[in-house]
Scaffold this active site. Sequence first.
Site, PDB file in Angstrom:
ATOM      1  N   SER A  44       0.815  -1.224   0.000  1.00  0.00           N
ATOM      2  CA  SER A  44       0.000   0.000   0.000  1.00  0.00           C
ATOM      3  C   SER A  44       0.845   1.269   0.000  1.00  0.00           C
ATOM      4  O   SER A  44       0.392   2.317  -0.467  1.00  0.00           O
ATOM      5  CB  SER A  44      -0.938   0.000   1.210  1.00  0.00           C
ATOM      6  OG  SER A  44      -0.209  -0.161   2.414  1.00  0.00           O
ATOM      7  N   ASP A 197      -4.361   6.800  10.126  1.00  0.00           N
ATOM      8  CA  ASP A 197      -4.100   5.428  10.580  1.00  0.00           C
ATOM      9  C   ASP A 197      -2.725   5.269  11.206  1.00  0.00           C
ATOM     10  O   ASP A 197      -2.417   4.231  11.806  1.00  0.00           O
ATOM     11  CB  ASP A 197      -4.281   4.429   9.432  1.00  0.00           C
ATOM     12  CG  ASP A 197      -3.329   4.657   8.259  1.00  0.00           C
ATOM     13  OD1 ASP A 197      -2.374   5.444   8.381  1.00  0.00           O
ATOM     14  OD2 ASP A 197      -3.548   4.036   7.195  1.00  0.00           O
ATOM     15  N   HIS A 200       0.381   5.037   7.040  1.00  0.00           N
ATOM     16  CA  HIS A 200       0.649   5.511   5.689  1.00  0.00           C
ATOM     17  C   HIS A 200       0.934   7.008   5.682  1.00  0.00           C
ATOM     18  O   HIS A 200       0.235   7.770   6.351  1.00  0.00           O
ATOM     19  CB  HIS A 200      -0.544   5.209   4.779  1.00  0.00           C
ATOM     20  CG  HIS A 200      -0.873   3.753   4.684  1.00  0.00           C
ATOM     21  ND1 HIS A 200      -1.784   3.155   5.535  1.00  0.00           N
ATOM     22  CD2 HIS A 200      -0.399   2.781   3.866  1.00  0.00           C
ATOM     23  CE1 HIS A 200      -1.867   1.862   5.224  1.00  0.00           C
ATOM     24  NE2 HIS A 200      -1.040   1.615   4.227  1.00  0.00           N
TER      25      HIS A 200
END
Length: 228
Positions: A44, A197, A200
């Site tokens: 990701s 979060d 990231h």
Amino acid sequence: MKRSLGYGAAMRLNKAMPALVLLCGMLAAPARAETVQLLALGDSLTQGYGLIEQDGFVPQLRAWLEERGHDVRIVNGGVSGDTTAGGLSRVDWSLTPEIQGMIVTLGGNDLLRALSPEVSRANLEGILQAAEAKGVEVLLVGMQAPGNYGPEFKQSFDAIYPELAERFDTVYAPSFFAGILPEGGTPQDATEFMQADGIHPNAEGVTRVVEALGPSVEELIARIEDAD
């Protein structure tokens, strides 16, 4: 006595001159370098999770390189949630014939799942073997385990990347997060550059990541160009 060109012949020569001049110029000009073709194989972080497309890692890296005069195409091979095993399973068909270099950024999801460092090492080794078999230059981006897994786990995991980089003679960058984290820091130490979060990077964080990682990508490109 020299013969002069007839009117018709002179006119044909005059009309042909611009094309002849253009042809001579094309022959004299240096050949333009071909576009360097790269694959970014990752999870990701590579894919650009949580960001609009132009703020993601691959688009920002491409723009950074173009600003510095590099003609480059980067295939976004980031898959959210992917482990080193996932990267290994798709590396062979991802390395299409035109790909000349590969940026490998995998291992974060192995850590989140507490996978054995031996498993992660074997998978990354397989990825590098696939690149070697196809004559593809590699930039291996390292990763460090958090301390809560214990010193033995951390030592085993952290050693994977520099050891494999040396063994396979890849370009090596110690950390994806080098541009936003202090040495030995965690994402919690740079919350202003992270998404909610805490895992990231946000758009500004990606910009800093690219600025720190960019010179290693330039080293990868130089290897590719030197090999041509």
